[in-house]
Design a protein around this motif. Structure first.
Motif, PDB file in Angstrom:
ATOM      1  N   PRO A  17      41.251  -0.739  14.823  1.00 15.91           N
ATOM      2  CA  PRO A  17      40.983  -1.863  13.920  1.00 15.91           C
ATOM      3  C   PRO A  17      39.521  -2.297  13.949  1.00 15.91           C
ATOM      4  N   ILE A  18      39.010  -2.682  12.779  1.00 16.80           N
ATOM      5  CA  ILE A  18      37.641  -3.181  12.653  1.00 16.80           C
ATOM      6  C   ILE A  18      37.673  -4.684  12.420  1.00 16.80           C
ATOM      7  N   CYS A  19      38.394  -5.121  11.377  1.00 11.52           N
ATOM      8  CA  CYS A  19      38.524  -6.558  11.123  1.00 11.52           C
ATOM      9  C   CYS A  19      39.768  -6.835  10.289  1.00 11.52           C
ATOM     10  N   ARG A  20      40.227  -8.096  10.344  1.00 13.92           N
ATOM     11  CA  ARG A  20      41.388  -8.562   9.586  1.00 13.92           C
ATOM     12  C   ARG A  20      40.979  -9.731   8.704  1.00 13.92           C
ATOM     13  N   ASN A  21      41.676  -9.884   7.610  1.00 15.74           N
ATOM     14  CA  ASN A  21      41.463 -11.013   6.711  1.00 15.74           C
ATOM     15  C   ASN A  21      42.568 -12.029   6.995  1.00 15.74           C
ATOM     16  N   ARG A  22      42.358 -12.881   8.001  1.00 17.12           N
ATOM     17  CA  ARG A  22      43.381 -13.856   8.397  1.00 17.12           C
ATOM     18  C   ARG A  22      43.619 -14.885   7.306  1.00 17.12           C
ATOM     19  N   ARG A  23      42.572 -15.203   6.574  1.00 18.16           N
ATOM     20  CA  ARG A  23      42.685 -16.208   5.528  1.00 18.16           C
ATOM     21  C   ARG A  23      43.639 -15.765   4.420  1.00 18.16           C
ATOM     22  N   ALA A  24      43.727 -14.461   4.191  1.00 15.76           N
ATOM     23  CA  ALA A  24      44.600 -13.946   3.133  1.00 15.76           C
ATOM     24  C   ALA A  24      46.056 -14.280   3.416  1.00 15.76           C
ATOM     25  N   PHE A  25      46.470 -14.180   4.685  1.00 14.81           N
ATOM     26  CA  PHE A  25      47.860 -14.480   5.024  1.00 14.81           C
ATOM     27  C   PHE A  25      48.161 -15.966   4.886  1.00 14.81           C
ATOM     28  N   HIS A  26      47.141 -16.804   5.023  1.00 13.85           N
ATOM     29  CA  HIS A  26      47.326 -18.252   4.894  1.00 13.85           C
ATOM     30  C   HIS A  26      47.353 -18.684   3.432  1.00 13.85           C
ATOM     31  N   GLU A  27      46.524 -18.070   2.609  1.00 14.39           N
ATOM     32  CA  GLU A  27      46.368 -18.527   1.231  1.00 14.39           C
ATOM     33  C   GLU A  27      47.177 -17.752   0.195  1.00 14.39           C
ATOM     34  N   TYR A  28      47.792 -16.620   0.590  1.00 13.95           N
ATOM     35  CA  TYR A  28      48.514 -15.797  -0.381  1.00 13.95           C
ATOM     36  C   TYR A  28      49.880 -15.391   0.159  1.00 13.95           C
ATOM     37  N   ASN A  29      50.824 -15.197  -0.748  1.00 18.71           N
ATOM     38  CA  ASN A  29      52.092 -14.541  -0.441  1.00 18.71           C
ATOM     39  C   ASN A  29      51.889 -13.060  -0.733  1.00 18.71           C
ATOM     40  N   ILE A  30      52.057 -12.218   0.265  1.00 19.48           N
ATOM     41  CA  ILE A  30      51.827 -10.788   0.113  1.00 19.48           C
ATOM     42  C   ILE A  30      53.063 -10.146  -0.513  1.00 19.48           C
ATOM     43  N   GLU A  31      52.880  -9.480  -1.646  1.00 16.99           N
ATOM     44  CA  GLU A  31      53.994  -8.852  -2.359  1.00 16.99           C
ATOM     45  C   GLU A  31      54.128  -7.372  -1.988  1.00 16.99           C
ATOM     46  N   ASP A  32      53.020  -6.617  -2.011  1.00 19.45           N
ATOM     47  CA  ASP A  32      53.058  -5.185  -1.783  1.00 19.45           C
ATOM     48  C   ASP A  32      51.755  -4.752  -1.111  1.00 19.45           C
ATOM     49  N   LYS A  33      51.838  -3.759  -0.210  1.00 20.82           N
ATOM     50  CA  LYS A  33      50.658  -3.278   0.518  1.00 20.82           C
ATOM     51  C   LYS A  33      50.439  -1.804   0.249  1.00 20.82           C
ATOM     52  N   LEU A  34      49.172  -1.376   0.374  1.00 16.61           N
ATOM     53  CA  LEU A  34      48.827   0.021   0.170  1.00 16.61           C
ATOM     54  C   LEU A  34      47.571   0.351   0.951  1.00 16.61           C
ATOM     55  N   GLU A  35      47.560   1.506   1.609  1.00 18.02           N
ATOM     56  CA  GLU A  35      46.381   1.963   2.338  1.00 18.02           C
ATOM     57  C   GLU A  35      45.520   2.795   1.397  1.00 18.02           C
ATOM     58  N   CYS A  36      44.218   2.550   1.414  1.00 17.68           N
ATOM     59  CA  CYS A  36      43.325   3.338   0.579  1.00 17.68           C
ATOM     60  C   CYS A  36      42.021   3.619   1.324  1.00 17.68           C
ATOM     61  N   GLY A  37      41.363   4.688   0.924  1.00 16.67           N
ATOM     62  CA  GLY A  37      40.082   5.046   1.505  1.00 16.67           C
ATOM     63  C   GLY A  37      38.969   4.220   0.869  1.00 16.67           C
ATOM     64  N   ILE A  38      37.772   4.311   1.450  1.00 21.85           N
ATOM     65  CA  ILE A  38      36.637   3.552   0.941  1.00 21.85           C
ATOM     66  C   ILE A  38      35.400   4.442   0.986  1.00 21.85           C
ATOM     67  N   VAL A  39      34.585   4.382  -0.068  1.00 25.08           N
ATOM     68  CA  VAL A  39      33.369   5.180  -0.144  1.00 25.08           C
ATOM     69  C   VAL A  39      32.243   4.397   0.526  1.00 25.08           C
ATOM     70  N   LEU A  40      31.675   4.978   1.590  1.00 28.82           N
ATOM     71  CA  LEU A  40      30.621   4.313   2.360  1.00 28.82           C
ATOM     72  C   LEU A  40      29.432   5.239   2.542  1.00 28.82           C
ATOM     73  N   THR A  41      28.267   4.647   2.817  1.00 29.11           N
ATOM     74  CA  THR A  41      27.087   5.428   3.178  1.00 29.11           C
ATOM     75  C   THR A  41      27.044   5.548   4.702  1.00 29.11           C
ATOM     76  N   GLY A  42      26.118   6.351   5.219  1.00 32.67           N
ATOM     77  CA  GLY A  42      26.032   6.583   6.658  1.00 32.67           C
ATOM     78  C   GLY A  42      25.749   5.344   7.465  1.00 32.67           C
ATOM     79  N   THR A  43      24.823   4.495   6.995  1.00 31.23           N
ATOM     80  CA  THR A  43      24.491   3.291   7.761  1.00 31.23           C
ATOM     81  C   THR A  43      25.630   2.282   7.726  1.00 31.23           C
ATOM     82  N   GLU A  44      26.442   2.308   6.665  1.00 31.71           N
ATOM     83  CA  GLU A  44      27.588   1.403   6.602  1.00 31.71           C
ATOM     84  C   GLU A  44      28.634   1.786   7.646  1.00 31.71           C
ATOM     85  N   VAL A  45      28.858   3.074   7.841  1.00 28.34           N
ATOM     86  CA  VAL A  45      29.827   3.530   8.837  1.00 28.34           C
ATOM     87  C   VAL A  45      29.353   3.135  10.232  1.00 28.34           C
ATOM     88  N   LYS A  46      28.068   3.326  10.493  1.00 30.34           N
ATOM     89  CA  LYS A  46      27.523   2.958  11.802  1.00 30.34           C
ATOM     90  C   LYS A  46      27.628   1.455  12.027  1.00 30.34           C
TER      91      LYS A  46
END
Length: 163
Positions: A17-46
């Motif tokens: 794990p890198i980080c969680r959005n705790r505020r999302a669970f407080h402010e939203y009712n979660i209906e459906d979840k999905l895992e997806c990839g993300i396009v990053l540059t080299g310095t972003e990964v580091k």
């Protein structure tokens, strides 16, 4: 020779794990979840590996058949040079067409939005858990808080009883 014990939970699946959005669970009712990839540059990964990422004000948007992550703050890499990335730039999310179509239909309904829940590495690749969510009203937030308090009291009573 003794074996090293692995931690239970996310570590068994090769998830770091890198980080969680705790505020999302407080402010939203979660209906459906999905895992997806993300396009990053080299310095972003580091920078992700260093930590300090924020998903607090982040959201996703479907634009031209593609899903974009907006408002995610990945700080500049400390050892980066002049080719460092911009901290709040829009980042493309990687999904199949049918997944995008399904999520776009749900998110287009009134009151729904696409919210990132957590950011993590799975087998060395950065992933985002995206959710279709409906915003909570103030009374819904109070009701959720009451339920959490009740559950906490039940757990306390059970542990006290077992001693």
């Amino acid at each position: 020779m003794a074996r090293a014990h692995k931690k239970k939970g996310d570590e068994e699946d090769g998830v770091k794990p890198i980080c969680r959005n705790r505020r999302a669970f407080h402010e939203y009712n979660i209906e459906d979840k999905l895992e997806c990839g993300i396009v990053l540059t080299g310095t972003e990964v580091k920078s992700l590996r260093e930590g300090g990422v924020s998903l607090d004000d982040a959201y996703a948007k479907v634009d031209g058949g593609e899903v974009w992550l907006l408002g995610c703050d990945i700080p500049e890499y400390t050892c980066g040079n002049r080719l460092n990335h911009k901290p709040k730039r829009p980042r493309k999310l990687l999904l199949h067409r049918r997944e995008i179509a399904r999520f776009a239909d749900k998110a287009a309904q009134k009151g729904f939005t696409l919210v990132p829940l957590r950011l993590y590495f799975r087998k060395g690749k950065a992933k985002v858990e995206l959710a279709v969510a409906r915003g909570k009203q103030q009374f819904d937030k109070r009701q959720t808080k009451k339920k959490q308090e009740a559950q906490r009291e039940i757990r306390r009573a059970m542990t006290d009883r077992n001693r």
